[in-house]
Design an enzyme around this catalytic site. Sequence first.
Site, short mmCIF file in Angstrom:
data_model
loop_
_atom_site.label_atom_id
_atom_site.label_comp_id
_atom_site.label_asym_id
_atom_site.label_seq_id
_atom_site.Cartn_x
_atom_site.Cartn_y
_atom_site.Cartn_z
N THR A 90 8.25 7.17 11.67
CA THR A 90 8.76 8.52 11.50
C THR A 90 8.05 9.44 12.48
OG1 THR A 90 9.20 10.29 9.91
CG2 THR A 90 7.15 9.07 9.61
N HIS A 142 -1.93 -1.04 -0.42
CA HIS A 142 -3.23 -1.70 -0.52
C HIS A 142 -3.16 -3.09 -1.17
CE1 HIS A 142 -6.51 0.71 1.01
NE2 HIS A 142 -5.85 1.80 0.63
#
Length: 171
Positions: A90, A142
């Site tokens: 982005t 994560h």
Amino acid sequence: MSFFVKAAIDALKQFPQLNAEVRGNDIVYHNYFDIGVAIGSGRGLVVPVLRNAERMSFAEIEKCIADFAQRAKESKLKAEELESGTFTITNGGVFGSLLSTPVINPPQIGILGMHTIQDRPVARDNQVIIRPMMYVALTYDHRLVDGREAVLFLRRVKEVIEAPARMLVEI
């Protein structure tokens, strides 16, 4: 954008967990690079996908993104063009963003955020000089990616962008 797409693919090859997804209790690693590119449309942000972007030339990537942008403005993107990316890029910098935290597009594991380029003072060889600088950010899941790998991924993107001759030899 093509340089960042190619640089991201180079880094994804070194850190394949960022080009993976979690499906239930399984980790699925992709051996292809379907890169989502966030594009502002008249009705908000859309993320069409460059299929097998690793096989595309710089020119093909640029043409495809330009086509996506035009069709996004006209609300003519197809639903299948917005599905199943393996990683997203982005560019909030086109709107003047200095720094942000992009949001992951599940089931993807990561998203690279690019920001505006501004002249900034930088120390080089004991002198302060003005250089164009740009912040990049990586948001990641994560469950698959630790901070170490995330930083190394970003460092690899930086190295490739700063030495673009590497990308002229197709990766």
